[in-house]
Write a protein that holds these residues in place. Structure first.
Motif, PDB file in Angstrom:
ATOM      1  N   ASP A  46     -28.302  10.452  25.782  1.00  0.00           N
ATOM      2  CA  ASP A  46     -29.740  10.313  25.801  1.00  0.00           C
ATOM      3  C   ASP A  46     -30.568  11.648  25.772  1.00  0.00           C
ATOM      4  N   PRO A  47     -30.905  11.869  24.479  1.00  0.00           N
ATOM      5  CA  PRO A  47     -31.560  13.328  24.103  1.00  0.00           C
ATOM      6  C   PRO A  47     -32.959  13.483  24.941  1.00  0.00           C
ATOM      7  N   SER A  48     -33.437  12.288  25.391  1.00  0.00           N
ATOM      8  CA  SER A  48     -34.811  12.388  26.081  1.00  0.00           C
ATOM      9  C   SER A  48     -34.647  12.641  27.523  1.00  0.00           C
ATOM     10  N   SER A  49     -33.174  12.477  27.871  1.00  0.00           N
ATOM     11  CA  SER A  49     -33.065  12.319  29.481  1.00  0.00           C
ATOM     12  C   SER A  49     -32.443  13.755  30.057  1.00  0.00           C
ATOM     13  N   PRO A  50     -33.195  14.406  30.899  1.00  0.00           N
ATOM     14  CA  PRO A  50     -32.464  15.581  31.450  1.00  0.00           C
ATOM     15  C   PRO A  50     -31.450  15.618  32.285  1.00  0.00           C
ATOM     16  N   PHE A  51     -31.124  14.156  32.801  1.00  0.00           N
ATOM     17  CA  PHE A  51     -30.100  13.998  33.411  1.00  0.00           C
ATOM     18  C   PHE A  51     -28.604  13.792  32.904  1.00  0.00           C
ATOM     19  N   THR A  52     -27.635  14.249  33.443  1.00  0.00           N
ATOM     20  CA  THR A  52     -26.408  14.244  32.880  1.00  0.00           C
ATOM     21  C   THR A  52     -25.168  13.833  33.795  1.00  0.00           C
ATOM     22  N   GLY A  53     -24.141  13.711  33.527  1.00  0.00           N
ATOM     23  CA  GLY A  53     -22.916  13.647  34.614  1.00  0.00           C
ATOM     24  C   GLY A  53     -23.058  12.264  35.421  1.00  0.00           C
ATOM     25  N   GLY A  54     -23.650  11.152  34.762  1.00  0.00           N
ATOM     26  CA  GLY A  54     -23.762   9.883  35.334  1.00  0.00           C
ATOM     27  C   GLY A  54     -24.608   9.665  36.376  1.00  0.00           C
ATOM     28  N   ALA A  55     -25.649  10.614  36.396  1.00  0.00           N
ATOM     29  CA  ALA A  55     -26.761  10.584  37.418  1.00  0.00           C
ATOM     30  C   ALA A  55     -27.656   9.336  37.319  1.00  0.00           C
ATOM     31  N   ILE A  56     -27.718   8.811  36.154  1.00  0.00           N
ATOM     32  CA  ILE A  56     -28.798   7.795  35.938  1.00  0.00           C
ATOM     33  C   ILE A  56     -28.353   6.312  36.535  1.00  0.00           C
ATOM     34  N   LEU A  57     -29.584   5.733  37.290  1.00  0.00           N
ATOM     35  CA  LEU A  57     -29.087   4.413  37.786  1.00  0.00           C
ATOM     36  C   LEU A  57     -28.178   3.436  37.059  1.00  0.00           C
ATOM     37  N   GLY A  58     -29.024   3.509  35.761  1.00  0.00           N
ATOM     38  CA  GLY A  58     -28.550   2.324  34.969  1.00  0.00           C
ATOM     39  C   GLY A  58     -26.834   2.396  34.473  1.00  0.00           C
ATOM     40  N   ASP A  59     -26.572   3.863  34.276  1.00  0.00           N
ATOM     41  CA  ASP A  59     -25.130   3.884  34.075  1.00  0.00           C
ATOM     42  C   ASP A  59     -24.203   3.893  35.395  1.00  0.00           C
ATOM     43  N   ARG A  60     -25.012   4.082  36.536  1.00  0.00           N
ATOM     44  CA  ARG A  60     -24.044   4.084  37.722  1.00  0.00           C
ATOM     45  C   ARG A  60     -23.682   2.426  37.902  1.00  0.00           C
ATOM     46  N   ILE A  61     -24.563   1.596  37.477  1.00  0.00           N
ATOM     47  CA  ILE A  61     -24.473   0.334  37.615  1.00  0.00           C
ATOM     48  C   ILE A  61     -23.302  -0.125  36.643  1.00  0.00           C
ATOM     49  N   ARG A  62     -23.453   0.216  35.638  1.00  0.00           N
ATOM     50  CA  ARG A  62     -22.550   0.128  34.685  1.00  0.00           C
ATOM     51  C   ARG A  62     -21.090   0.466  34.946  1.00  0.00           C
ATOM     52  N   MET A  63     -20.974   1.583  35.626  1.00  0.00           N
ATOM     53  CA  MET A  63     -19.623   2.224  35.771  1.00  0.00           C
ATOM     54  C   MET A  63     -18.991   1.392  37.035  1.00  0.00           C
ATOM     55  N   GLN A  64     -20.034   0.776  37.986  1.00  0.00           N
ATOM     56  CA  GLN A  64     -19.495   0.138  38.911  1.00  0.00           C
ATOM     57  C   GLN A  64     -18.537  -1.205  38.463  1.00  0.00           C
ATOM     58  N   GLY A  65     -18.994  -1.703  37.379  1.00  0.00           N
ATOM     59  CA  GLY A  65     -18.218  -2.958  36.896  1.00  0.00           C
ATOM     60  C   GLY A  65     -16.775  -2.647  36.408  1.00  0.00           C
ATOM     61  N   HIS A  66     -16.334  -1.230  36.191  1.00  0.00           N
ATOM     62  CA  HIS A  66     -15.113  -0.806  35.871  1.00  0.00           C
ATOM     63  C   HIS A  66     -14.690   0.146  36.682  1.00  0.00           C
ATOM     64  N   ALA A  67     -15.235   0.373  38.038  1.00  0.00           N
ATOM     65  CA  ALA A  67     -15.073   1.476  38.983  1.00  0.00           C
ATOM     66  C   ALA A  67     -13.482   1.487  39.324  1.00  0.00           C
ATOM     67  N   HIS A  68     -12.856   0.169  39.312  1.00  0.00           N
ATOM     68  CA  HIS A  68     -11.373   0.360  39.639  1.00  0.00           C
ATOM     69  C   HIS A  68     -10.244   0.490  38.481  1.00  0.00           C
ATOM     70  N   ASP A  69     -10.842   0.388  37.379  1.00  0.00           N
ATOM     71  CA  ASP A  69     -10.077   0.255  36.132  1.00  0.00           C
ATOM     72  C   ASP A  69      -9.841   1.888  35.542  1.00  0.00           C
ATOM     73  N   ALA A  70      -8.841   2.026  35.920  1.00  0.00           N
ATOM     74  CA  ALA A  70      -8.402   3.702  35.402  1.00  0.00           C
ATOM     75  C   ALA A  70      -8.163   3.908  33.911  1.00  0.00           C
ATOM     76  N   GLY A  71      -8.200   2.733  33.299  1.00  0.00           N
ATOM     77  CA  GLY A  71      -8.434   2.733  31.879  1.00  0.00           C
ATOM     78  C   GLY A  71      -9.832   2.750  31.181  1.00  0.00           C
ATOM     79  N   VAL A  72     -10.610   3.134  32.100  1.00  0.00           N
ATOM     80  CA  VAL A  72     -12.205   2.983  31.504  1.00  0.00           C
ATOM     81  C   VAL A  72     -12.851   4.409  32.127  1.00  0.00           C
ATOM     82  N   PHE A  73     -13.500   5.044  31.155  1.00  0.00           N
ATOM     83  CA  PHE A  73     -14.166   6.488  31.690  1.00  0.00           C
ATOM     84  C   PHE A  73     -15.774   6.256  30.926  1.00  0.00           C
ATOM     85  N   ILE A  74     -16.551   6.431  31.791  1.00  0.00           N
ATOM     86  CA  ILE A  74     -18.103   6.495  31.381  1.00  0.00           C
ATOM     87  C   ILE A  74     -18.648   7.613  31.844  1.00  0.00           C
TER      88      ILE A  74
END
Lengths: 320, 320
Positions: free
Chosen positions: A74-102
């Protein structure tokens, strides 16, 4: 990273983003292991449902037994490294799956820096063994198109009623889109948007690959099988025609060129800018004793390009 | 051009736009006569009434006995040389006035080319003796801001109801605006836009110059006296504080830098790109035997910047 340790992958991407002094050496030492990941670029205006679509693609990839890494740019975001709330929520859905990296990537500094960091992050995920790497960019500006088009298959997502946006950007989009997704295809105006997309594609140059339009309703998981199959079909087309190797070679060549241009703009220019000779030329221009073009020409006399100085000895050493 | 012949002025601008091989020499030979024109930059979104405002400024300048040249820059237009209907109509109003020169400039090629051509056209009008040079750019994107801000006084035009646009661009606009014009100041929402502009200006850094907001109704010729007086006041401020000389020196320095960067990207890079050594490095990257950064680093070894090669002998020769 080569063992696929997600923590090591995340750390190296962070170091590359920050331009850490030794990150360059780390990337150099794993680069030989790249070249196997299939890279998907997904772009579209905010609100078209890219995140939900990517989530669907992650499930499709996992169902096919493939590991998958996602870079949410997201070029408009100063955040990086998965700090955005939306991405955290997305990541939770695959948190226990080692085959997924977000991972989220924002513009810490300049846009050029983000594109460069994203290209490097793709190499890292590739070297770490992810079979699929998705680069998702928010927006439809030139920079987002540039990032998304550095992919094996580029997917452009639109929604009903986006006729104007499509018109404005048709030149750029036509050049990069391998697959169109019409998401929220049950909404009003879908038929019309579909028709305008189709007529736009008809006006474009005819090629061996007919750019398909896949209709989805990502929120209801409708059309994701069809999208996945279309991606698989595009990949098969690229592999069989030899276009995949050409595309990847062109991409690496462009990456080298970009870095050389950057080096000229930074290191080489810097060497000139700090010199008393440069200051003297600028002073004479400010005094209107010479014109800017004449001054620039004079300064460029201080630069000598002799390709024979390029050392080829390390060629092939690679895995060092 | 030095005699102020409008036909010669128009022809040289056309040759500079087209990058005619000898145009460089013509500009060089007249550059010593530049440095007296006062340059106004005017920018704003399409439809805010810039053309009408500029027309009003032309009348103000003529009433003050000053000659004035207008460069109407439209990055989205492929037309150039006054071919646009609207500009023809504008020009007719001053067709018999030798003290007025109006010219359209469109993006024939790249945006960078337009900015470069505009800077050169300013030098031409300056050397031709126009007391005021107006650079009017359509749009509020970064490139339009860049062009408009290459001025002694930069005027940003807004209309009521443009709150969102202002918000989006506030960082860039705050940096460049010396004067705000709230045009169509009798329309609904004017008070609110005025207040949001004022609060935005309060948040900006405090300086010696308080950026004024001038309310106009250009179509009814209301507020143009006040705008002209504000421009005169800004000019006096710049002259008395010494900021004008600094601004102009910085502008010429940036112009030289821009041309040097361009030379590095074109001539110097070209010398590398055509070499077999460059091709060999790229091949080794495509073969994943080395990574792109390592390859780029190797290629940059072929470039040697030695400022001592910059010749200073022609310094001061100027008028050659």
């Amino acid at each position: 990273v080569l063992a696929g340790n997600p923590r090591a992958v995340a750390q190296l991407i962070t170091r590359l983003e920050r331009d850490a002094p030794d990150a360059f050496l780390s990337l150099k030492s794993i680069f030989h292991a790249t070249g196997t990941a299939y890279v998907l670029g997904i772009t579209g205006a905010p609100g078209v449902g890219k995140s939900t679509l990517v989530d669907g693609l992650v499930r499709q990839a996992r169902a096919a037994g493939l590991s998958i890494g996602v870079l949410a740019v997201d070029p408009s975001s100063p955040f990086t490294g998965g700090a955005i709330l939306g991405d955290r929520i997305r990541m939770q859905g695959h948190a226990h799956d080692a085959g997924v990296f977000i991972r989220s990537m924002g513009a810490r500094g300049q846009l050029g820096g983000l594109a460069r960091a994203t290209r490097k992050a793709i190499h890292v995920l590739d070297a770490a063994g992810y079979a699929i790497v998705v680069v998702e960019t928010v927006g439809v500006g030139q920079s987002e198109l540039d990032i998304a088009s550095a992919a094996d298959s580029t997917i452009v997502v639109v929604t009903p009623g986006m006729g104007d946006t499509i018109q404005t950007l048709k030149a750029g989009i036509l050049e990069i889109a391998d697959i169109f997704v019409l998401n929220k295809a049950d909404q009003e105006g879908a038929r019309q948007t579909l028709r305008s997309l189709q007529s736009m594609l008809h006006m474009g140059p005819a090629g061996d690959w007919d750019v398909p339009i896949v209709e989805t309703r990502a929120h209801d998981a409708v059309g994701l099988d069809a999208l996945w199959e279309t991606i698989v079909r595009h990949r098969a087309y690229l592999e069989e025609s030899g276009a995949l190797a050409d595309r990847r070679a062109a991409r690496l060549k462009a990456e080298v060129l970009n870095l050389v241009e950057r080096g000229l703009r930074t290191d080489i220019l810097e060497a000139l800018l700090v010199s008393p000779e440069y200051a003297a030329v600028v002073r004479s221009v400010v005094a209107r004793a010479r014109d800017p073009e004449d001054g620039a020409h004079e300064i460029l006399q201080g630069v000598d390009a002799r390709p024979e100085r390029i050392l080829l000895e390390s060629q092939g050493a690679g895995n060092a």
